[in-house]
Design an enzyme around this catalytic site. Sequence first.
Site, PDB file in Angstrom:
ATOM      1  N   LYS A  93      37.596 -13.437  -4.031  1.00 34.74           N
ATOM      2  CA  LYS A  93      36.665 -13.299  -2.905  1.00 34.74           C
ATOM      3  C   LYS A  93      37.254 -12.520  -1.736  1.00 34.74           C
ATOM      4  O   LYS A  93      36.543 -11.835  -1.009  1.00 34.74           O
ATOM      5  CB  LYS A  93      36.212 -14.688  -2.422  1.00 34.74           C
ATOM      6  CG  LYS A  93      35.429 -15.492  -3.452  1.00 34.74           C
ATOM      7  CD  LYS A  93      34.020 -14.978  -3.633  1.00 34.74           C
ATOM      8  CE  LYS A  93      33.221 -15.853  -4.595  1.00 34.74           C
ATOM      9  NZ  LYS A  93      31.873 -15.294  -4.873  1.00 34.74           N
ATOM     10  N   GLU A 115      27.922 -17.574   3.757  1.00 34.51           N
ATOM     11  CA  GLU A 115      27.536 -18.737   2.959  1.00 34.51           C
ATOM     12  C   GLU A 115      28.676 -18.992   1.987  1.00 34.51           C
ATOM     13  O   GLU A 115      29.445 -18.075   1.671  1.00 34.51           O
ATOM     14  CB  GLU A 115      26.239 -18.458   2.184  1.00 34.51           C
ATOM     15  CG  GLU A 115      26.416 -17.719   0.845  1.00 34.51           C
ATOM     16  CD  GLU A 115      27.029 -16.330   0.958  1.00 34.51           C
ATOM     17  OE1 GLU A 115      26.841 -15.680   1.985  1.00 34.51           O
ATOM     18  OE2 GLU A 115      27.714 -15.889  -0.004  1.00 34.51           O
ATOM     19  N   SER A 381      39.369 -15.503 -12.123  1.00 39.32           N
ATOM     20  CA  SER A 381      38.844 -15.262 -10.765  1.00 39.32           C
ATOM     21  C   SER A 381      39.466 -16.132  -9.683  1.00 39.32           C
ATOM     22  O   SER A 381      39.499 -15.739  -8.518  1.00 39.32           O
ATOM     23  CB  SER A 381      37.324 -15.431 -10.770  1.00 39.32           C
ATOM     24  OG  SER A 381      36.970 -16.714 -11.233  1.00 39.32           O
TER      25      SER A 381
HETATM   26  C1  LIG Z   1      37.062 -18.791  -8.297  1.00 36.21           C
HETATM   27  C2  LIG Z   1      35.637 -18.338  -8.340  1.00 36.21           C
HETATM   28  N1  LIG Z   1      35.220 -17.646  -9.405  1.00 36.21           N
HETATM   29  C3  LIG Z   1      33.936 -17.227  -9.499  1.00 36.21           C
HETATM   30  C4  LIG Z   1      33.004 -17.512  -8.507  1.00 36.21           C
HETATM   31  C5  LIG Z   1      31.603 -17.045  -8.698  1.00 36.21           C
HETATM   32  O1  LIG Z   1      31.239 -16.016  -7.832  1.00 36.21           O
HETATM   33  P1  LIG Z   1      31.006 -14.547  -8.353  1.00 36.21           P
HETATM   34  O2  LIG Z   1      30.046 -14.630  -9.480  1.00 36.21           O
HETATM   35  O3  LIG Z   1      30.437 -13.824  -7.181  1.00 36.21           O
HETATM   36  O4  LIG Z   1      32.311 -13.985  -8.781  1.00 36.21           O
HETATM   37  C6  LIG Z   1      33.402 -18.234  -7.380  1.00 36.21           C
HETATM   38  C7  LIG Z   1      32.446 -18.555  -6.327  1.00 36.21           C
HETATM   39  O5  LIG Z   1      32.687 -19.235  -5.396  1.00 36.21           O
HETATM   40  C8  LIG Z   1      34.754 -18.660  -7.290  1.00 36.21           C
HETATM   41  O6  LIG Z   1      35.200 -19.365  -6.249  1.00 36.21           O
END
Ligand SMILES: Cc1ncc(COP(=O)(O)O)c(C=O)c1O
Length: 400
Positions: A93, A115, A381
């Site tokens: 993020k 948000e 992620s």
């Molecule tokens: C670690 C992590 N992965 C994935 C996501 C999903 O978001 P996005 O689909 O925008 O990557 C989030 C959302 O808060 C997150 O914290």
Amino acid sequence: MTKNLNIDVDERGYYGRFGGAYIPEMLHPNIEELRLKYRKMTADPEFKKEFDALLKDYVGRPSPLYFAKRLSAHYGTNIYLKREDLNHTGAHKINNTIGQILVAQRLGKKRIIAETGAGQHGVATATVCALVGVECIVYMGEVDIARQAPNVARMRMLGAEVRPALSGSRTLKDATNEAIRDWINNPEDTHYIIGSVVGPHPYPDMVARFQSVISEEMKWQLQEKIGRDYPDAIVACVGGGSNAAGAFYHYLNDDRVRLVAVEAAGLGVDSGESAATSVLGTEGIIHGARTLLMQTDDGQVIEPYSISAGLDYPGIGPLHAFLIDSKRAEAISVTDDDALAAALFTARTEGIIPALETAHAFSALDQMDYGPDDVIVVCLSGRGDKDLAAFTTYLNQLGE
Ligand SMILES: Cc1ncc(COP(=O)(O)O)c(C=O)c1O
């Protein structure tokens, strides 16, 4: 897979039929200002210099591309992990919030709103606001405030105000509604840092571009490690879709690469308690964009459910709606239970505790086909520190 699909957003923010900017009149000047300026602003060498320097020295990029030896042996293929969990603040993020705070500064905005679902985007926003010294207000569903308590504490520590969203399922959708309401009331001095590839144009494209550093790095890292700059498949979880958009970005038009988008099935796709938008969604408008969303026949949004706050959203970004509709990307849905099991397995196989969101991507490996010579990149992620309460409950249930 559709051949020779040219995947780029048009001037009005459409990917095929999906996208656009469906906004209240009050927000028109802000969105129009962003639309007219964002490409020029972000292409400016000074902007790029500042962005790249912060990604390197503050976020800690490039994030490693790690060959997961024991996971690879288990699945009988070659699995690489793109380690966004090692970024400052613990997830992808921050790539986007660094970009957007630089945009906000150039627009002269002194107040930032955001948000958040899992709290990772809220923490990343609070972090960049502290970095440049501006006010930060983060809207978060009451349910998410309870289940992601460590991130709420981090945001407070960083000086942000966390405002609870008390309507609907009190999750990400409701926090987004509150943030939009705030922006309508404060259009002059405020920039809204949206945390995913959702919302009205230009947000989906702008956020995808900031996150595209993920696949930009993957290209040279794969070249170094395997002697070719593309994998056979990329697997990423999708809430709104920003880590997936970043991991797919430089391969969108490369048919050699399978793109796998993993959604939350909650208690099961047909259970009525799910967030599997690409299976259950139909075309409609949510948070300013035409996309796929879970809705009733008369257009009421269906309350989503997932154990993972970051995937607990009834829509997906318009890029992903287009990728799935055109069959460029495959969608896989993973239940709460399977995600928990995958988190535990990853922790004990590689010594890495993934976020609950990311655990859905790991679990998708059980549902995919691949050969022994294939190279699969999983976008890791985020890290799972914020989810230890859920993991502890799970371990207790297992009696471990
Ligand atoms: C670690 C992590 N992965 C994935 C996501 C999903 O978001 P996005 O689909 O925008 O990557 C989030 C959302 O808060 C997150 O914290």
